[in-house]
Each structure stands twice: as C-alpha cells, then as structure tokens.
Design an enzyme around this catalytic site. Sequence first.
Site, PDB file in Angstrom:
ATOM      1  CB  THR A   1       6.941  -2.909  10.525  1.00 11.58           C
ATOM      2  OG1 THR A   1       6.078  -1.802  10.237  1.00 11.58           O
ATOM      3  CG2 THR A   1       8.230  -2.739   9.759  1.00 11.58           C
TER       4      THR A   1
ATOM      5  CB  CYS B   1      -1.287   2.717  10.457  1.00 14.36           C
ATOM      6  SG  CYS B   1      -0.564   2.365   8.853  1.00 14.36           S
TER       7      CYS B   1
ATOM      8  CE1 TYR C   1      -4.307  -1.489   0.431  1.00 12.26           C
ATOM      9  CE2 TYR C   1      -2.929  -3.204   1.375  1.00 12.26           C
ATOM     10  CZ  TYR C   1      -4.143  -2.798   0.841  1.00 12.26           C
ATOM     11  OH  TYR C   1      -5.163  -3.693   0.694  1.00 12.26           O
TER      12      TYR C   1
ATOM     13  CG  ASN D   1      -0.077   6.779  12.537  1.00 14.59           C
ATOM     14  OD1 ASN D   1      -0.529   7.713  11.867  1.00 14.59           O
ATOM     15  ND2 ASN D   1       0.422   5.698  11.988  1.00 14.59           N
ATOM     16  CB  ALA D   2       0.190   7.997  19.345  1.00 15.57           C
TER      17      ALA D   2
ATOM     18  CB  THR E   1       5.600   2.713  10.693  1.00 12.92           C
ATOM     19  OG1 THR E   1       4.956   3.500   9.701  1.00 12.92           O
ATOM     20  CG2 THR E   1       5.463   3.360  12.051  1.00 12.92           C
TER      21      THR E   1
HETATM   22  N1  LIG Z   1      -0.727   1.222   4.662  1.00  9.27           N
HETATM   23  C1  LIG Z   1      -0.571   2.504   4.944  1.00  9.27           C
HETATM   24  O1  LIG Z   1      -1.457   3.316   4.715  1.00  9.27           O
HETATM   25  C2  LIG Z   1       0.718   2.990   5.552  1.00  9.27           C
HETATM   26  C3  LIG Z   1       0.936   4.372   5.621  1.00  9.27           C
HETATM   27  C4  LIG Z   1       2.147   4.829   6.184  1.00  9.27           C
HETATM   28  C5  LIG Z   1       3.101   3.923   6.632  1.00  9.27           C
HETATM   29  N2  LIG Z   1       2.858   2.590   6.543  1.00  9.27           N
HETATM   30  C6  LIG Z   1       3.926   1.673   6.948  1.00  9.27           C
HETATM   31  O2  LIG Z   1       4.604   1.253   5.748  1.00  9.27           O
HETATM   32  C7  LIG Z   1       5.026  -0.120   5.860  1.00  9.27           C
HETATM   33  C8  LIG Z   1       4.433  -0.936   4.717  1.00  9.27           C
HETATM   34  O3  LIG Z   1       3.029  -0.932   4.859  1.00  9.27           O
HETATM   35  P1  LIG Z   1       2.094  -1.516   3.694  1.00  9.27           P
HETATM   36  O4  LIG Z   1       0.693  -1.247   4.117  1.00  9.27           O
HETATM   37  O5  LIG Z   1       2.572  -1.036   2.378  1.00  9.27           O
HETATM   38  O6  LIG Z   1       2.422  -3.084   3.829  1.00  9.27           O
HETATM   39  P2  LIG Z   1       2.042  -4.246   2.822  1.00  9.27           P
HETATM   40  O7  LIG Z   1       1.915  -5.485   3.623  1.00  9.27           O
HETATM   41  O8  LIG Z   1       0.916  -3.816   1.940  1.00  9.27           O
HETATM   42  O9  LIG Z   1       3.343  -4.357   1.864  1.00  9.27           O
HETATM   43  C9  LIG Z   1       4.580  -4.799   2.294  1.00  9.27           C
HETATM   44  C10 LIG Z   1       5.218  -5.638   1.178  1.00  9.27           C
HETATM   45  O10 LIG Z   1       6.560  -5.944   1.524  1.00  9.27           O
HETATM   46  C11 LIG Z   1       6.875  -7.227   0.978  1.00  9.27           C
HETATM   47  N3  LIG Z   1       8.066  -7.762   1.641  1.00  9.27           N
HETATM   48  C12 LIG Z   1       8.217  -8.140   2.938  1.00  9.27           C
HETATM   49  N4  LIG Z   1       9.474  -8.523   3.173  1.00  9.27           N
HETATM   50  C13 LIG Z   1      10.151  -8.390   2.006  1.00  9.27           C
HETATM   51  C14 LIG Z   1      11.506  -8.614   1.627  1.00  9.27           C
HETATM   52  N5  LIG Z   1      12.424  -9.018   2.511  1.00  9.27           N
HETATM   53  N6  LIG Z   1      11.849  -8.405   0.334  1.00  9.27           N
HETATM   54  C15 LIG Z   1      10.936  -7.966  -0.567  1.00  9.27           C
HETATM   55  N7  LIG Z   1       9.643  -7.719  -0.254  1.00  9.27           N
HETATM   56  C16 LIG Z   1       9.258  -7.925   1.024  1.00  9.27           C
HETATM   57  C17 LIG Z   1       5.621  -8.025   1.242  1.00  9.27           C
HETATM   58  O11 LIG Z   1       5.565  -9.157   0.381  1.00  9.27           O
HETATM   59  C18 LIG Z   1       4.527  -6.980   0.942  1.00  9.27           C
HETATM   60  O12 LIG Z   1       4.061  -7.053  -0.404  1.00  9.27           O
HETATM   61  C19 LIG Z   1       4.598  -0.563   7.265  1.00  9.27           C
HETATM   62  O13 LIG Z   1       5.669  -0.368   8.143  1.00  9.27           O
HETATM   63  C20 LIG Z   1       3.463   0.389   7.602  1.00  9.27           C
HETATM   64  O14 LIG Z   1       3.334   0.582   8.992  1.00  9.27           O
HETATM   65  C21 LIG Z   1       1.697   2.102   5.997  1.00  9.27           C
HETATM   66  O1  LIG Z   2     -12.435  11.487  12.358  1.00  2.00           O
HETATM   67  C1  LIG Z   2     -12.132  10.299  12.126  1.00  2.00           C
HETATM   68  C2  LIG Z   2     -11.054   9.943  11.269  1.00  2.00           C
HETATM   69  C3  LIG Z   2     -10.781   8.593  11.079  1.00  2.00           C
HETATM   70  N1  LIG Z   2     -11.535   7.641  11.701  1.00  2.00           N
HETATM   71  C4  LIG Z   2     -11.196   6.220  11.517  1.00  2.00           C
HETATM   72  O2  LIG Z   2      -9.815   6.040  11.777  1.00  2.00           O
HETATM   73  C5  LIG Z   2      -9.282   4.991  10.973  1.00  2.00           C
HETATM   74  C6  LIG Z   2      -8.039   5.467  10.237  1.00  2.00           C
HETATM   75  O3  LIG Z   2      -8.394   6.440   9.279  1.00  2.00           O
HETATM   76  P1  LIG Z   2      -7.313   7.305   8.479  1.00  2.00           P
HETATM   77  O4  LIG Z   2      -6.378   7.917   9.430  1.00  2.00           O
HETATM   78  O5  LIG Z   2      -8.064   8.215   7.594  1.00  2.00           O
HETATM   79  O6  LIG Z   2      -6.642   6.193   7.540  1.00  2.00           O
HETATM   80  P2  LIG Z   2      -5.217   5.447   7.537  1.00  2.00           P
HETATM   81  O7  LIG Z   2      -4.983   5.017   6.143  1.00  2.00           O
HETATM   82  O8  LIG Z   2      -5.174   4.425   8.615  1.00  2.00           O
HETATM   83  O9  LIG Z   2      -4.138   6.615   7.839  1.00  2.00           O
HETATM   84  C7  LIG Z   2      -3.512   6.752   9.109  1.00  2.00           C
HETATM   85  O10 LIG Z   2      -2.439   5.852   9.236  1.00  2.00           O
HETATM   86  C8  LIG Z   2      -1.429   6.015   8.190  1.00  2.00           C
HETATM   87  C9  LIG Z   2      -0.447   4.878   8.363  1.00  2.00           C
HETATM   88  O11 LIG Z   2       0.521   5.108   9.314  1.00  2.00           O
HETATM   89  C10 LIG Z   2      -0.813   7.404   8.348  1.00  2.00           C
HETATM   90  O12 LIG Z   2       0.206   7.574   7.350  1.00  2.00           O
HETATM   91  C11 LIG Z   2      -1.906   8.463   8.183  1.00  2.00           C
HETATM   92  O13 LIG Z   2      -1.349   9.754   8.414  1.00  2.00           O
HETATM   93  C12 LIG Z   2      -3.004   8.200   9.214  1.00  2.00           C
HETATM   94  O14 LIG Z   2      -4.099   9.109   8.996  1.00  2.00           O
HETATM   95  C13 LIG Z   2     -10.419   4.558  10.037  1.00  2.00           C
HETATM   96  O15 LIG Z   2     -11.035   3.396  10.570  1.00  2.00           O
HETATM   97  C14 LIG Z   2     -11.383   5.729  10.071  1.00  2.00           C
HETATM   98  O16 LIG Z   2     -12.713   5.379   9.820  1.00  2.00           O
HETATM   99  C15 LIG Z   2     -12.584   7.975  12.533  1.00  2.00           C
HETATM  100  O17 LIG Z   2     -13.261   7.114  13.109  1.00  2.00           O
HETATM  101  N2  LIG Z   2     -12.850   9.312  12.717  1.00  2.00           N
END
Ligand SMILES: NC(=O)c1ccc[n+]([C@@H]2O[C@H](COP(=O)([O-])OP(=O)(O)OC[C@H]3O[C@@H](n4cnc5c(N)ncnc54)[C@H](O)[C@@H]3O)[C@@H](O)[C@H]2O)c1
Ligand SMILES: O=c1ccn([C@@H]2O[C@H](COP(=O)(O)OP(=O)(O)O[C@H]3O[C@H](CO)[C@@H](O)[C@H](O)[C@H]3O)[C@@H](O)[C@H]2O)c(=O)[nH]1
Length: 445
Positions: free
Chosen positions: A98, A290, A22, A238-239, A145
């Site tokens: 992670t 997250c 993602y 996030n917290a 993260t």
């Molecule tokens: N999903 C979000 O909205 C979001 C936003 C901000 C930060 N993050 C952080 O970013 C990180 C990734 O999140 P994500 O949602 O993209 O995870 P995800 O599970 O969608 O993707 C991670 C990918 O890494 C691959 N992978 C794992 N180990 C590997 C390796 N050794 N070599 C090659 N590929 C490998 C997995 O197969 C997987 O496709 C996490 O630490 C998460 O906390 C996520």
């Molecule tokens: O006023 C609000 C805002 C959000 N939510 C809920 O909170 C959760 C998280 O929502 P949102 O923060 O919009 O989505 P994420 O994709 O989880 O994004 C958060 O987590 C990411 C991963 O770390 C960060 O990068 C972003 O800044 C942070 O917003 C969801 O279930 C929402 O429905 C509520 O209930 N009320």
Amino acid sequence: MREVEENQPPYTGKICCIGAGYVGGPTMAMVALKTGLTVTVVDLNKQRIDAWNSDRLPIYEPGLEEVVKQTRGKNLFFSTDVEAAVRDAAIIFVSVNTPTKEYGFGKGRAADLTYWEGAARSISKATVPGSALFQGFKIVVEKSTVPVSTADAMTCVLQENCPAGVHFQVLSNPEFLAEGTAIADLTQPDRVLIGGSMSKEGIMAIEALASVYAHWVPRERIVKSNVWSAELSKLVANAFLAQRISSVNALSELCEATGADIDHVASAIGSDPGIGPKFLKCGPGFGGSCFQKDILNLVYLCQSAGLTDVAEYWLQVIRMNDHQKRRFGKLIVDTMFNTINDKKIAVLGFAFKADTGDTRESPAIDICGTMLNENAKVTVFDPEVTEDQVLQFRDLDYRRIFDTMCKPAFIFDGRNILDHDQLQSIGFRIQGLGKPKTLEIVSGS
Ligand SMILES: NC(=O)c1ccc[n+]([C@@H]2O[C@H](COP(=O)([O-])OP(=O)(O)OC[C@H]3O[C@@H](n4cnc5c(N)ncnc54)[C@H](O)[C@@H]3O)[C@@H](O)[C@H]2O)c1
Ligand SMILES: O=c1ccn([C@@H]2O[C@H](COP(=O)(O)OP(=O)(O)O[C@H]3O[C@H](CO)[C@@H](O)[C@H](O)[C@H]3O)[C@@H](O)[C@H]2O)c(=O)[nH]1
C-alpha cells in the site's frame, strides 16, 4: 463477546494470504509453524513465488529460512494460483503493498489502494458457490497498513460482487513486526490487534481469528477493538515511533552545537519510565518502507478531516527526518574541508537498518546522492541478504584501513556504533552524529 468466546470452536480450516512480501511470507510461515493449519501464500509475481519455493528466499530475515524449511511442502505452500487458494480458505489475509500514491488526488501523501482493491476483486471472483466458509461467511483480514475505514470499502467491493447469499466479515489485524527481527517479533508479539464489526457475526469472526493466534500467543496479548480503532492504531504506532527518532535526531544537532553528547542525553532521559529507552538512537534519519509512508497517510487523513494543525504537527516529523539526512551529507562535506570533489569515500551499509537487505527509503540513498552531487567517488558495501555474509562493521581491521587511506583519514559514523576513542588513537578524525565536531577537537587540542 464472552458468550461467543466460550462456545465457539477454534478455527480448523485452511488459510490463504494474498501478497508474499516482507509481511505475508514471514507471517504466514509462523502461522503454519505454530498452528499446523494448511496455509497457502499467493502472489501475482511469479518470480517472487519461485524464490519462496527455492533455496534462496526472496527476503533476508534472521531465522526465516529455518521456519520455512520446517513447514514448506507440509502445511505451507507458495503459489500463483490466487483463485484456488481463495476458494479453499475461509480465512483470507490480505498483505499486499500500500505505497504512497504517486498521482492524482492525495499525490505524495495518500495510500495507493490499487493493489488492495485488486486483491478484493480477486477474492470476489474466486468466491463461487461451494467456496470454503466459516459459520456461513468468509473472513477477510486486512494485514496491510491502510487508511481508516478501508475495511468498510472492502466490504462494499466484496459484497456487491459476490454470489447472492455469500457474506463477508472484514477484520483489521495490522502487523507490527519490524524487519530484521521479524521472526522474533512474530514468535513473541507484544500484542496482536484484531478489529472488527461489533455485530454477532463480526464477533464470531474476531474470535475465529483470535483462535488461530491463540495457538502460541497468550490470550491477554490478543487485543480486540472496533475496526476503525485497529486501522488507526497501526498508523499512530508508527507515527509515535518515528516521532521519537525525529526528536532525538533534532537534539543531536543541538548536542553538536553545545558540546553535549546525544548518547549520554538519550540514556539519561530513557531511564525515565515515562519515556523508556527504545527508539532513542540518533542516526542519519529513519528509513524503511513504513514510517514515512504511514505518517504521510496519517497527515492526509487529518487534512481530509480538515484538521490542519494536527496534520502540520505530524508532518514536522518527516521534515525533521529530511533535515537530518541533508545535514549528515553536509557535515561530511564541511568536515572534509568543504570539498569532497574526486575524494574516494567508502559507504559501509546501504540497507535502511541492520540485518535486512531492504533498501526502501534508506537514508543511505540521500546521503550517497549528496556525495555524488559533490563529485566524490563513492563505493558502497553492504553485507545484505545472506546470513554468512553479515559482517559487523565494528570489527573491521581499522588500523590496516587507516594505513591505506589518504590523510587526514575521516570516518563519519552515522549510527554511533564505533569505538570513537580507539579510532582516534589510531589517528582517524571521527565524526559521529550528536558528538563534538572533529575540526573543533583538532583546533582546540
Ligand atoms: N515491511 C514491513 O516491515 C511491514 C510491517 C508491517 C506492515 N507492513 C505493511 O504490510 C503491507 C505489505 O508490506 P510488504 O513490505 O510485505 O510489501 P511487499 O511489497 O514486500 O509485498 C507485497 C506483495 O503483494 C503482491 N501483490 C500486490 N497486489 C496483489 C494482488 N492483487 N494479488 C496478489 N498479490 C499481490 C506484490 O506482488 C508483492 O509481492 C503494506 O501495507 C505495509 O505497509 C509492512
Ligand atoms: O532508535 C532508533 C530506532 C530506529 N531507527 C531507524 O528507524 C528506521 C525504522 O526502524 P525499525 O522501526 O526498527 O524498522 P521497521 O522494519 O521499519 O519497523 C517499523 O515499521 C514496521 C512497519 O509498519 C512496524 O511494524 C514496526 O513496528 C516499526 O518498528 C530505520 O531506518 C532505523 O535505523 C533509528 O534511527 N533510531
């Protein structure tokens, strides 16, 4: 720092990203689009890579398909050949998962760094003499993260497993995108945070990464810090966001008990510039991959540092979230005369929020679990992945739905998005969160 900033040429080499999820997928698609640099996203999961190379991308994000279509095959590539991509790039992003650890020390709280260490070891293995370098070193960028000081551990793994003479600079560049709005967030980020070592090489690495973002992000939004501050800032951001949601959800229960309306209260307090209007929408509890994971990680860090009271403070955010999920399920049972045994209940929406197909930690899982435990017949609908299927639940033909339902007909609006007055005029008994109780309205009228 100023001297390096002014004299160092911008980075023009190749970029690699380990992890095509993602974060890795959309982030790198945006980097490719905005910089024109050659970007290769690699993953061990072949199915995922195949999907990135197909017409049906592995994740749904509004606007993502257009960005991928413009860049894929030109300067954006998806591959399972981790070694080749790492060898050819001097900047390597690590965007692997992670998750919360499910075993051993820190079980249920600490971050599981297995995938992260796997990525570090792949980088060491692929860094052979002749690999691409920037100013004599490889730059490894933590996008995932991670707990504070992970960059130090990564430097140790990299440095001790590489050919003599090869050096690494590990930067922390946490991602702040939210799912469902990833493309908009990446196009105009509030800030890009880059943490690194304050040595001369560290500053050169920070500047090289800053020059990549500077293709489209205004310089004043590129914030630089030491590596530990950047790592901690992500967990804390996030917290804080989750804490606001737990606060408003806690107050929704008080509103139900007092006759106040949570939407009015949120709007009134959100007008205070010190509070602000965002993240004040009450709901069935926050979900997503997250918030819970990162708060648990923060709690574990506090506990490891012996800060029991600080750990307890943040833990309460999660306890309140669990309480909200539980009490929404109970509200449904209580309102429908204390039994939903054999009742048909339709659930509209199963993802953790709108505009995503991601169901990780969705509160719908807990709420459906409660209803199934009470022997209800639950049918779930979610528009999920493709854009043309995205339906607004607000615009359904509720009169027709009402006519087909057994009476009294109930709606439980966990997001307070429906027009409650209109639905009541059709004849529904509608219960929102933080709203006066339906049964009280009936007995009081
Ligand atoms: N999903 C979000 O909205 C979001 C936003 C901000 C930060 N993050 C952080 O970013 C990180 C990734 O999140 P994500 O949602 O993209 O995870 P995800 O599970 O969608 O993707 C991670 C990918 O890494 C691959 N992978 C794992 N180990 C590997 C390796 N050794 N070599 C090659 N590929 C490998 C997995 O197969 C997987 O496709 C996490 O630490 C998460 O906390 C996520
Ligand atoms: O006023 C609000 C805002 C959000 N939510 C809920 O909170 C959760 C998280 O929502 P949102 O923060 O919009 O989505 P994420 O994709 O989880 O994004 C958060 O987590 C990411 C991963 O770390 C960060 O990068 C972003 O800044 C942070 O917003 C969801 O279930 C929402 O429905 C509520 O209930 N009320």
